[in-house]
Design a protein around this motif. Sequence first.
Motif, PDB file in Angstrom:
ATOM      1  N   LYS A 214      45.742  29.557  50.409  1.00  0.00           N
ATOM      2  CA  LYS A 214      45.915  30.897  50.994  1.00  0.00           C
ATOM      3  C   LYS A 214      47.320  31.041  51.576  1.00  0.00           C
ATOM      4  CE  LYS A 214      44.067  33.801  54.749  1.00  0.00           C
ATOM      5  NZ  LYS A 214      45.226  33.827  55.632  1.00  0.00           N
TER       6      LYS A 214
ATOM      7  N   THR B 270      48.517  35.147  50.864  1.00  0.00           N
ATOM      8  CA  THR B 270      47.512  36.195  50.685  1.00  0.00           C
ATOM      9  C   THR B 270      46.639  36.340  51.927  1.00  0.00           C
ATOM     10  OG1 THR B 270      45.897  37.062  49.098  1.00  0.00           O
ATOM     11  CG2 THR B 270      45.756  34.699  49.615  1.00  0.00           C
ATOM     12  N   SER B 271      45.697  37.244  51.866  1.00  0.00           N
ATOM     13  CA  SER B 271      44.815  37.538  53.005  1.00  0.00           C
ATOM     14  C   SER B 271      43.361  37.238  52.642  1.00  0.00           C
ATOM     15  CB  SER B 271      44.940  39.007  53.396  1.00  0.00           C
ATOM     16  OG  SER B 271      44.427  39.826  52.353  1.00  0.00           O
ATOM     17  N   TRP B 272      42.534  37.122  53.668  1.00  0.00           N
ATOM     18  CA  TRP B 272      41.096  36.949  53.432  1.00  0.00           C
ATOM     19  C   TRP B 272      40.545  38.172  52.703  1.00  0.00           C
ATOM     20  CZ3 TRP B 272      39.552  32.290  53.409  1.00  0.00           C
ATOM     21  CH2 TRP B 272      40.019  31.356  54.341  1.00  0.00           C
TER      22      TRP B 272
END
Length: 147
Positions: free
Chosen positions: A14, A19-21
Amino acid sequence: MTKIEMTEAIIAAKITKGTSWAAIAEAGGLSEIFVTSACLGQNSLELDVAVKVTDFLGLDEKVAYALTICPMKAVDVETVSKDPLIYRFFEIAYVYGGSMKEIIHEKFGDGIMSAIDFKLDIDKEEDPKGDRVVVTMNGKFLPYKKW
């Protein structure tokens, strides 16, 4: 691969990907909270969803398989968390738990809110006095059986 190793691999990917959740969850096609929980080892994913998540992150089939294993939930929490954000949820339960219980029983009767048939959403509400965290818990009411 253990759940801890799986989580470490996911978090490293991640960060590397930047990137994001939310983006990871979108790749899997499920809710942000649920996918994040699975990635942190507290829930499991179906294989097709696990593969979508790991493909998105560039991770191998060992991580995808680990995502499908049913976890031992909350084994890492033997005492109240010292993390300030998590502790606040314990504090909310301590301070408002009795009131929540009374109102739920008054409105629904004797029973509980399911944590299995359950949804959790976290939103941001912008406010000029300071942004607000909006947490919505939505669980099915399960009445106690009278026998």
